[in-house]
Design an enzyme around this catalytic site. Structure first.
Site, PDB file in Angstrom:
ATOM      1  N   THR A  23      49.455  61.150  44.575  1.00 63.21           N
ATOM      2  CA  THR A  23      50.401  61.970  45.343  1.00 63.21           C
ATOM      3  C   THR A  23      50.278  63.466  45.025  1.00 63.21           C
ATOM      4  OG1 THR A  23      51.871  60.084  45.414  1.00 63.21           O
ATOM      5  CG2 THR A  23      52.871  62.209  45.868  1.00 63.21           C
TER       6      THR A  23
ATOM      7  N   GLY B 188      51.847  58.597  39.614  1.00 64.13           N
ATOM      8  CA  GLY B 188      52.604  59.812  39.309  1.00 64.13           C
ATOM      9  C   GLY B 188      51.940  60.760  38.343  1.00 64.13           C
TER      10      GLY B 188
ATOM     11  N   THR C 251      51.610  51.372  45.158  1.00 70.43           N
ATOM     12  CA  THR C 251      52.997  51.848  45.295  1.00 70.43           C
ATOM     13  C   THR C 251      54.029  50.732  45.144  1.00 70.43           C
ATOM     14  OG1 THR C 251      52.744  51.555  47.668  1.00 70.43           O
ATOM     15  CG2 THR C 251      52.359  53.763  46.790  1.00 70.43           C
TER      16      THR C 251
ATOM     17  N   GLY D 120      54.206  58.905  43.251  1.00 72.83           N
ATOM     18  CA  GLY D 120      54.614  60.207  42.701  1.00 72.83           C
ATOM     19  C   GLY D 120      55.287  60.080  41.347  1.00 72.83           C
TER      20      GLY D 120
ATOM     21  N   CYS E  78      48.213  46.721  49.242  1.00 76.12           N
ATOM     22  CA  CYS E  78      48.943  47.617  50.147  1.00 76.12           C
ATOM     23  C   CYS E  78      50.261  46.967  50.560  1.00 76.12           C
ATOM     24  CB  CYS E  78      48.110  47.930  51.388  1.00 76.12           C
ATOM     25  SG  CYS E  78      49.047  48.922  52.579  1.00 76.12           S
TER      26      CYS E  78
ATOM     27  N   LYS F 270      39.976  56.970  51.658  1.00 76.05           N
ATOM     28  CA  LYS F 270      41.015  56.130  52.270  1.00 76.05           C
ATOM     29  C   LYS F 270      40.478  54.712  52.518  1.00 76.05           C
ATOM     30  CE  LYS F 270      44.777  55.028  54.620  1.00 76.05           C
ATOM     31  NZ  LYS F 270      45.972  54.658  53.850  1.00 76.05           N
TER      32      LYS F 270
END
Ligand code: SIN
Length: 310
Positions: A265, A243, A192, A216, A130, A45
């Site tokens: 994900t 994804g 993302t 995802g 981010c 992380k």
């Protein structure tokens, strides 16, 4: 040379299957599900100079074929990372790539200088992408800021540098080119896509932060397009993200131009997937009669354009 080892400039990986930042904790959490030594690498992380509490809850919501998150880089800060997690991570028989985020280039440099002391780290991944914090994402949306932060980190430390890019820009190839020009060893993409979920009955957004980042399977075609476009624009290696949940997905990203991939994900619902993909990939490379997996990278052929008769 083994069938699966790959080279991304100064970064050597035993195989191209990594687990993405924010989806595998600090690895300990996944002990029951994954044999870490089989992975190409682990990206823990994101860490920041100071501890961060993150965004208000709810911070995750499932969407059609995807996950929206607005975590807001919740983490205990670099001191806690160094004290509590680094020894453990560096004892694992796999590449560990520290993912860092700062509010400005000085903070990125400060963290890179600190982590440079840990020469067993395989690389630094700069989270300039981010979507859930103010201040950090700007670095990944402006080519000159991207170049500044990458260049300064590159000068401040000896570790290989990966710039993690946001898709929330008009032209991701410009950002990738700026990172490459400033000395990045590789770019990882995509982080993302900015999105939102609404509870219309309550007339309220579902996420406490109102908006969040979508990941995802829903984003795979978008990520694949970005990887392919960037592969046309830069010479440095690409780590594909977005994804990926099967061997076919891995192969699509490699053929599009990715030298390695990160599983994100999918780790949340199948934390053993990344390890299984390593074995499946090894078998596929052998079955295709190739000596090394990198022979697949960037092998996409485009349809011939028919010329219209005048
Ligand atoms: C977050 O902590 O908000 C997600 C991390 C990221 O998108 O980079």
């Amino acid at each position: 040379m083994s069938r699966l080892d790959v080279q991304l400039n100064r970064l050597s990986l035993k195989n191209p299957i990594l687990v993405a930042s924010g989806t595998f904790g600090y690895a300990r959490e996944a002990t029951a599900f994954a044999q870490f030594s089989r992975l190409g690498g682990i990206v823990p992380k994101t860490i920041t100079p100071q501890p961060r509490r993150g965004n208000p809850t709810p911070r995750t919501v499932e969407t059609s074929c995807g996950l929206l998150n607005s975590i807001g880089l919740d983490n205990d800060g670099i001191d806690a990372f160094a004290a509590k997690h680094l020894d453990y991570l560096l004892g694992l028989d796999t590449a560990v790539i520290a993912n860092i985020a700062g509010h400005n280039a000085d903070e990125f440099v400060e963290m890179a200088t600190r982590l440079n002391e840990f020469s067993d780290l395989a690389a630094l991944e700069l989270n300039i992408s981010c979507p859930n914090v103010s201040g950090g994402v700007d670095y990944g949306t402006d080519p000159s800021l991207t170049a500044e932060v990458v260049g300064r980190v590159r000068s401040a430390c000896d570790l290989p540098v990966i710039a993690k890019l946001t898709p929330n820009v008009t032209n991701i190839t410009e950002i990738a080119a700026a990172a490459a020009g400033a000395g990045a060893d590789a770019v990882s993409l995509v982080n993302t896509f900015l999105g939102m979920a609404i509870d219309w009955r309550r007339r309220k957004p579902v996420l406490g932060n109102v908006v969040g980042g979508l990941s995802g399977p829903a984003i795979k075609p978008l990520a694949l397009r970005a990887v392919w476009q960037v592969a046309q624009a830069v010479e440095i290696p690409i780590i594909g993200i977005g994804g990926i949940a099967s061997l076919d997905d891995v192969m699509e990203f490699m053929v599009a131009g990715a030298t390695a991939v990160q599983i994100g994900t999918a780790n949340f619902y199948d934390p053993g997937l990344a390890c299984r993909l390593v074995d499946e990939l090894d078998a596929l490379v052998a079955a295709e009669g190739f000596e090394n997996v990198s022979e697949f990278v960037g092998t996409l052929t485009l349809p011939q354009q028919e010329t219209c008769p005048t």
